[in-house]
Design a protein around this motif. Structure first.
Motif, short mmCIF file in Angstrom:
data_model
loop_
_atom_site.label_atom_id
_atom_site.label_comp_id
_atom_site.label_asym_id
_atom_site.label_seq_id
_atom_site.Cartn_x
_atom_site.Cartn_y
_atom_site.Cartn_z
N LEU A 1 0.83 -1.20 0.00
CA LEU A 1 0.00 0.00 0.00
C LEU A 1 0.86 1.25 0.00
CD1 LEU A 1 -2.89 1.08 0.11
CD2 LEU A 1 -2.76 0.95 2.61
N GLY A 2 1.87 1.27 0.86
CA GLY A 2 2.77 2.42 0.89
C GLY A 2 3.56 2.55 -0.39
N ASP A 3 3.96 1.43 -0.96
CA ASP A 3 4.75 1.45 -2.19
C ASP A 3 3.96 2.08 -3.33
OD1 ASP A 3 7.24 0.37 -3.63
OD2 ASP A 3 5.61 -0.49 -4.81
N GLU A 4 2.67 1.80 -3.39
CA GLU A 4 1.83 2.35 -4.45
C GLU A 4 1.75 3.88 -4.38
OE1 GLU A 4 -1.87 0.40 -3.91
OE2 GLU A 4 -1.18 -1.53 -4.70
N ALA A 5 1.97 4.44 -3.19
CA ALA A 5 1.86 5.89 -3.00
C ALA A 5 3.19 6.61 -3.16
CB ALA A 5 1.27 6.18 -1.61
#
Length: 279
Positions: free
Chosen positions: A70-74
């Motif tokens: 999730l953090g990587d996508e942002a």
């Protein structure tokens, strides 16, 4: 300059101070910091949001790897730092890691860990001292609480499957000459404080290693008792330290065996391997 993803589960006690330490001395916008509180029952999200320059993406989905994805996508940029919420890292260390990732052929990097042994019991302190020296030559990207990926390295690692040992997955993705251990960078890691906590952690580590093996990502064999004897001969650890390590190692293996048999890990790992995404 760099994106930093920090998955956090019930880390309200340390997340604020660790974020302020990380951002101390940085220019506005130099670090793109994303904290992902996952299934927290405390004020982790609120404590992280109080730190200027930090983006918080809260999720009710438990688990470190879903939070990492999730953090990587942002993220906004590369390289990308993936940092455990309870590990201390300074801006200077981040800059050293980023510089290492600019070297030809380097796809991933990690700092050298320092153990914070404050409050650790006497017996388990001896165990940590021996264990740290035994695994230091082969540790690289695993067990230091931080790893950094270039854009090309990221393409190999993500999308990351739901594994217990995310750092083990990353470590085994790269050949030795593709990963760098950066002596100028340090991460401060807080190991288990008691023998019971250490045994619980070791059970999880062993399960994670079995899971990686089921996914054809097994680590190379760890250090044997010969390396322990060598440490004693070179007086890097004392005979008392070695005896403490061996006694806890016997307990570790016994507890792991009992829990593995009760949980039926073998069938679970086979299912994971069959459903894991292709690289």
């Amino acid at each position: 300059m760099v994106s930093i993803v920090i998955p956090a589960h019930n880390e309200a006690a340390v997340i604020g101070a660790n974020l302020r330490r990380l951002l101390a001395g940085t220019e506005p916008g130099e670090f793109d910091v994303i904290v992902v509180p996952n299934a927290c029952r405390d004020r982790t999200a609120e404590a992280a949001a109080e730190v200027p320059g930090v983006r918080v993406i809260e999720t009710s989905v438990p688990g470190k790897v879903p939070a990492l994805r999730l953090g990587d996508e942002a993220c906004k940029t590369f390289p990308r730092v993936y940092l455990d919420a309870d590990v201390e890292l300074t801006a200077g260390s981040v800059r050293a890691l980023v510089a290492a990732c600019a070297r030809p052929g380097v796809l991933a990097a990690a700092p050298v860990p320092e153990l914070d042994l404050a409050g650790v019991g006497r017996l388990v302190r001896r165990v940590h001292r021996v264990h740290d020296r035994m695994i230091a030559p082969s540790r690289a990207l695993a067990g230091v609480g931080v790893y950094v990926l270039t854009e090309a390295g990221h393409a190999r690692v993500f999308p990351m499957p739901d594994v217990i040992a995310d750092d083990g997955w990353v470590h085994t993705t790269f050949a030795p000459d593709e990963r760098a251990v950066v002596a100028e960078a340090r991460s401060v890691v807080r190991p288990a404080r008691t023998v019971q906590a250490h045994l619980n952690r070791r059970v999880r580590v062993r399960r994670g290693n079995r899971e990686l093996a089921a996914l054809d990502r097994a680590h190379a064999g760890g250090p044997g008792l010969g390396s322990l004897a060598g440490l004693v001969r070179r007086r890097e650890v004392s005979p008392i330290d070695a005896a403490a390590y061996l006694s806890v190692l016997v307990l570790d293996r016994a507890v792991s065996r009992v829990r593995r048999d009760k949980a039926g890990w073998g069938s679970d790992l086979s299912t994971r391997a069959a459903t894991a995404p292709a690289e």
